[in-house]
Design an enzyme around this catalytic site. Structure first.
Site, PDB file in Angstrom:
ATOM      1  N   LYS A 125      43.422  28.381  46.266  1.00 48.40           N
ATOM      2  CA  LYS A 125      43.302  28.989  47.604  1.00 48.40           C
ATOM      3  C   LYS A 125      44.237  28.309  48.605  1.00 48.40           C
ATOM      4  O   LYS A 125      44.789  28.963  49.487  1.00 48.40           O
ATOM      5  CB  LYS A 125      41.850  28.907  48.112  1.00 48.40           C
ATOM      6  CG  LYS A 125      40.832  29.631  47.259  1.00 48.40           C
ATOM      7  CD  LYS A 125      40.786  31.123  47.543  1.00 48.40           C
ATOM      8  CE  LYS A 125      40.064  31.927  46.465  1.00 48.40           C
ATOM      9  NZ  LYS A 125      38.693  31.515  46.213  1.00 48.40           N
ATOM     10  N   LYS A 207      43.476  41.440  33.126  1.00 49.92           N
ATOM     11  CA  LYS A 207      42.178  42.122  33.195  1.00 49.92           C
ATOM     12  C   LYS A 207      42.081  43.004  34.435  1.00 49.92           C
ATOM     13  O   LYS A 207      42.771  42.773  35.426  1.00 49.92           O
ATOM     14  CB  LYS A 207      41.038  41.107  33.151  1.00 49.92           C
ATOM     15  CG  LYS A 207      40.980  40.157  34.327  1.00 49.92           C
ATOM     16  CD  LYS A 207      39.664  39.381  34.374  1.00 49.92           C
ATOM     17  CE  LYS A 207      39.436  38.924  35.806  1.00 49.92           C
ATOM     18  NZ  LYS A 207      38.097  38.520  36.125  1.00 49.92           N
ATOM     19  N   LYS A 210      39.596  43.277  41.104  1.00 51.85           N
ATOM     20  CA  LYS A 210      39.567  43.798  42.475  1.00 51.85           C
ATOM     21  C   LYS A 210      40.920  43.682  43.152  1.00 51.85           C
ATOM     22  O   LYS A 210      41.281  44.494  43.982  1.00 51.85           O
ATOM     23  CB  LYS A 210      38.567  43.002  43.317  1.00 51.85           C
ATOM     24  CG  LYS A 210      37.129  43.185  42.918  1.00 51.85           C
ATOM     25  CD  LYS A 210      36.223  42.660  44.039  1.00 51.85           C
ATOM     26  CE  LYS A 210      34.828  42.398  43.533  1.00 51.85           C
ATOM     27  NZ  LYS A 210      34.658  41.015  43.023  1.00 51.85           N
TER      28      LYS A 210
HETATM   29  P1  ADP Z   1      37.344  40.365  40.275  1.00 58.52           P
HETATM   30  O1  ADP Z   1      38.113  39.640  39.206  1.00 58.52           O
HETATM   31  O2  ADP Z   1      37.549  41.834  40.220  1.00 58.52           O
HETATM   32  O3  ADP Z   1      37.507  39.780  41.634  1.00 58.52           O
HETATM   33  P2  ADP Z   1      34.940  38.900  40.116  1.00 58.52           P
HETATM   34  O4  ADP Z   1      35.766  37.685  39.808  1.00 58.52           O
HETATM   35  O5  ADP Z   1      34.295  39.003  41.458  1.00 58.52           O
HETATM   36  O6  ADP Z   1      35.834  40.188  39.880  1.00 58.52           O
HETATM   37  O7  ADP Z   1      33.875  39.073  38.973  1.00 58.52           O
HETATM   38  C1  ADP Z   1      32.552  39.482  39.138  1.00 58.52           C
HETATM   39  C2  ADP Z   1      31.940  39.603  37.749  1.00 58.52           C
HETATM   40  O8  ADP Z   1      32.579  40.671  37.015  1.00 58.52           O
HETATM   41  C3  ADP Z   1      32.103  38.354  36.885  1.00 58.52           C
HETATM   42  O9  ADP Z   1      30.916  38.155  36.155  1.00 58.52           O
HETATM   43  C4  ADP Z   1      33.261  38.687  35.971  1.00 58.52           C
HETATM   44  O10 ADP Z   1      33.181  37.995  34.742  1.00 58.52           O
HETATM   45  C5  ADP Z   1      33.110  40.187  35.779  1.00 58.52           C
HETATM   46  N1  ADP Z   1      34.423  40.818  35.573  1.00 58.52           N
HETATM   47  C6  ADP Z   1      35.400  40.966  36.491  1.00 58.52           C
HETATM   48  N2  ADP Z   1      36.470  41.606  35.978  1.00 58.52           N
HETATM   49  C7  ADP Z   1      36.164  41.880  34.661  1.00 58.52           C
HETATM   50  C8  ADP Z   1      36.846  42.545  33.588  1.00 58.52           C
HETATM   51  N3  ADP Z   1      38.051  43.095  33.761  1.00 58.52           N
HETATM   52  N4  ADP Z   1      36.225  42.653  32.397  1.00 58.52           N
HETATM   53  C9  ADP Z   1      34.991  42.129  32.222  1.00 58.52           C
HETATM   54  N5  ADP Z   1      34.294  41.496  33.187  1.00 58.52           N
HETATM   55  C10 ADP Z   1      34.858  41.364  34.397  1.00 58.52           C
END
Ligand code: ADP
Ligand code: TRP
Length: 343
Positions: A125, A207, A210
């Site tokens: 960050k 992956k 968001k």
């Molecule tokens: P992002 O990466 O979209 O910001 P977060 O880090 O807030 O998502 O993740 C929230 C939850 O969703 C976590 O438990 C994370 O492991 C799961 N998650 C996020 N992206 C994926 C993905 N592409 N495949 C599987 N699980 C995911």
């Protein structure tokens, strides 16, 4: 007979406490659904579950709060639309539970500047927002520890990127117990079942997330046409050149999505076509697009209904806050007693 009588008269086993938080910093997507929410829905039957929207945590990176309130409502509505039952779990907003802030204060006295500065997410960050390296960012793991410890949670379903934070939560809990007496159990990362599905981005780059390419991410709030368009644009190639070839990542991902949303017959047909080098990815994507639309639509519509029903939303949020505060204040009472702050 005696055994049976004893068994029947003993109190029911206390369910273990499961807790997880999600930051309201964007739209929830298929990765969140299959990597997190779908498992939460299964856990609610077996555990004493606390799920919350981490809006205080959002402030460390998103000081502009114009969008925040709507995001909080959306995350709550989408979680309910995905099957979380506010009667079975405590589904709440972090800022509705002031007990967390008090525990955060105490834990801050047990967290050292050096270890906080060494945290991977903090360093990341600092690199991303050098103009706003605030103390909240530095103590992010302490607030997360307070979120967990306030309910004395032992099982914390989180992705790999959160494991360091969890280890810090264990350290803070241990230091507290050592200094003031045993109050907190040690929280552990929790994978429910063995099949944790990881959803890749539709462009084949990493992956689904968001913050990544929006055209390659399917959001739970996407309209039918947006879902179709994204699937039709998903990366493919000219097809396998030999029978039973190994699938490239991005093709494997399309099959993963198909297994999740289409019928077993449909998947078998395209597997067969792939293995015999006669697969037409255009047809596969058309089929997947329709099945995906049918999968997303009810979630989107239910979430929209809940978001438009302010009374229902308020009721869900209040009910969650009451459950969370009951548990949080019980812990805080023990904490205050342990540190001799119960006047
Ligand atoms: P992002 O990466 O979209 O910001 P977060 O880090 O807030 O998502 O993740 C929230 C939850 O969703 C976590 O438990 C994370 O492991 C799961 N998650 C996020 N992206 C994926 C993905 N592409 N495949 C599987 N699980 C995911
Ligand atoms: N830090 C988590 C994330 O970015 C969100 C979070 C905040 C959390 N408090 C938590 C997760 C407590 C689990 C437990 O995804």
């Amino acid at each position: 007979m005696l055994h049976r009588a004893l068994f029947l008269s003993s109190p029911p086993m206390q369910k273990e406490v499961v807790l997880s938080g999600i930051r309201p910093t964007g739209f929830l997507h298929l990765g969140n659904y299959f990597g997190a929410m779908r498992n939460y829905v299964r856990m609610q039957e077996e555990y004493n579950c606390y799920f919350f929207v981490a809006n205080w945590h959002s402030l460390t990176t998103h000081p502009d709060t114009k969008e925040l309130q709507n995001s909080v409502y959306r995350v709550i509505a989408e979680n309910v639309a995905c099957g979380l039952d506010p009667e079975k779990v405590a589904l709440y907003v972090q800022s509705d539970v002031p007990e967390i802030a008090e525990l955060y204060l105490y834990l801050n006295m047990l967290a050292y500047k050096g270890e906080l500065e060494k945290t991977t997410t903090f360093k990341e960050k600092v690199r991303l927002q050098p103009e706003n390296v605030n103390a909240g960012l530095l103590t992010y793991p302490v607030l997360m520890a307070a979120d967990i410890l306030i309910h004395r949670a032992v099982k914390v379903p989180v992705g790999k990127d959160q494991e360091q934070h969890l280890e810090m939560a264990r350290n803070f809990a241990e230091r507290f117990n050592h200094r003031y007496g045993e109050v907190f159990p040690a929280p552990q990362a929790f994978n429910f079942g063995s099949e944790l599905v990881k959803i890749m981005s539709l462009d084949g780059n990493g992956k689904m997330s968001k913050s990544e390419n929006q055209m390659a991410t399917i959001y739970l709030a996407d309209e039918d046409d947006a879902v179709r368009k994204k699937i039709m644009k998903a990366k493919t190639d000219s097809g396998p050149t030999e029978p039973n070839a190994v699938k490239p990542d991005y093709i494997e991902n399309l099959f993963t999505l198909m297994k999740i949303t289409s019928s077993a017959d449909t998947v078998a047909k395209f597997e067969h076509d792939f293995n015999n080098c006669v697969i037409r990815y255009g047809d596969m994507k058309k089929q997947l697009a329709e099945d995906m639309v049918n999968f997303i639509r009810p979630i989107r519509e239910k979430a929209a209904d809940i978001q438009n029903n302010k009374e229902l939303l308020a009721k869900i949020i209040q009910q969650g806050a009451e459950k969370a505060r009951a548990s949080a204040s019980a812990t805080l009472q023990q904490v205050r007693k342990a540190i001799n702050m119960n006047y």
